[in-house]
Scaffold this motif. Structure first.
Motif, short mmCIF file in Angstrom:
data_model
loop_
_atom_site.label_atom_id
_atom_site.label_comp_id
_atom_site.label_asym_id
_atom_site.label_seq_id
_atom_site.Cartn_x
_atom_site.Cartn_y
_atom_site.Cartn_z
N ALA A 87 0.83 -1.21 0.00
CA ALA A 87 0.00 0.00 0.00
C ALA A 87 0.86 1.26 0.00
O ALA A 87 0.55 2.24 -0.69
N GLN A 88 1.97 1.24 0.75
CA GLN A 88 2.86 2.40 0.78
C GLN A 88 3.57 2.59 -0.55
O GLN A 88 3.70 3.72 -1.04
N ARG A 89 3.99 1.51 -1.17
CA ARG A 89 4.62 1.62 -2.48
C ARG A 89 3.62 2.12 -3.52
O ARG A 89 3.98 2.94 -4.39
N ASN A 90 2.39 1.66 -3.44
CA ASN A 90 1.37 2.12 -4.38
C ASN A 90 1.10 3.61 -4.20
O ASN A 90 0.87 4.34 -5.18
N TRP A 91 1.09 4.07 -2.96
CA TRP A 91 0.90 5.51 -2.70
C TRP A 91 2.03 6.32 -3.33
O TRP A 91 1.79 7.33 -4.00
N LEU A 92 3.26 5.87 -3.15
CA LEU A 92 4.40 6.56 -3.77
C LEU A 92 4.28 6.57 -5.28
O LEU A 92 4.51 7.60 -5.94
N ALA A 93 3.93 5.42 -5.86
CA ALA A 93 3.87 5.30 -7.31
C ALA A 93 2.82 6.22 -7.92
O ALA A 93 2.94 6.61 -9.09
N ALA A 94 1.80 6.56 -7.15
CA ALA A 94 0.72 7.40 -7.68
C ALA A 94 1.04 8.90 -7.62
O ALA A 94 0.30 9.71 -8.20
N LEU A 95 2.13 9.29 -6.95
CA LEU A 95 2.45 10.70 -6.86
C LEU A 95 2.89 11.24 -8.22
O LEU A 95 3.71 10.62 -8.90
#
Length: 251
Positions: A87-95
């Motif tokens: 979930a944290q990696r997905n949040w970063l990837a969406a920035l």
């Protein structure tokens, strides 16, 4: 309109918490985050949780990008990558790389690159110096917003362009110094272990900039870095200065 500008947190949850406490006193209308949220040997998981909860408008930094790329990056990503959840990696990837918020243009380093210094530059001899106006203006070509926000160098500075636009780097929340080898080997040192950010107050069509340095338990952060066997981080977090280079004695 009161705008708070954060950048270069680098997984330092304690510094971020100190800034959040100061934000409660400053009462900004909006908080924006200019990237390099998560990297290094500190508390990247806790930092990610705090940022995801806050849900401030943000852009990604080069270290954020490297964290979600299949390969590449630096030892900073080696420290951090295994500890991030999906979930944290997905949040970063969406920035996004850039965005506009409240009439301000946001990027991490320059509008076209998350790696190029903007308000400072590195000389051929490896010295970090304030950039001249012509260079700063060149990177601002095509940006129509009167307020332009960047980070990446960890050094606070504001520059007024001849046409009235203002470019601001708020400094670094969580990492007061580092070494890099591009374009040539150089060091960046802020000289303070404080958590740094900026408050901008709109006054008519202009902005008043206040750079803030917030004390926090930087010794605890330094001890965390020491447990990951990162003496460079340990020293710079404790003092604002990197360890002396080999052959460099005290003055």
């Amino acid at each position: 309109m009161r705008l708070a500008v954060l950048a270069d947190i680098h997984g330092n949850a304690d510094a971020l918490e100190a800034v959040r406490a100061d934000l409660a006193l400053q009462s900004p209308d909006l908080v924006v985050n200019l990237g390099d949220c998560l990297s290094g040997p500190l508390e990247v998981e806790r930092t990610a949780d705090l940022l995801m909860e806050a849900n401030w408008p943000a852009v990604r930094g080069n270290h954020d990008r490297w964290l979600v790329e299949p390969e590449g990056g630096t030892v900073w990503e080696t420290d951090a990558r295994p500890r991030l959840s999906a979930a944290q990696r997905n949040w970063l990837a969406a920035l996004p790389a850039t965005r506009v918020e409240a009439g301000a243009f946001l990027c991490h380093a320059t509008p076209g690159s998350d790696l190029i210094y903007w308000l400072h530059h590195v000389t051929p001899e490896g010295h970090v110096a304030p950039s001249p106006l012509e260079r700063i203006s060149r990177f601002a070509d095509g940006i129509t917003e009167r307020l332009i926000l960047c980070g990446h160098t960890h050094l606070a500075r504001s520059v007024r362009l001849p046409d009235g636009r203002l470019v601001v780097n708020p400094g670094s929340v969580g990492c007061p110094g580092y070494e890099d080898d591009a374009p040539v080997p150089h060091r960046v040192e802020t000289g303070t272990p404080a958590a740094c950010y900026a408050i901008l107050d709109r006054a008519g069509h202009d902005w008043r900039v206040t750079f803030r340095q917030i004390p926090y338990d930087h010794d605890r952060a330094a001890r965390l870095a020491g447990r990951y066997d990162r003496p460079d981080w340990e020293t710079v977090l404790a003092t604002g200065w990197l360890p002396p280079q080999k052959g460099q004695g005290a003055l």
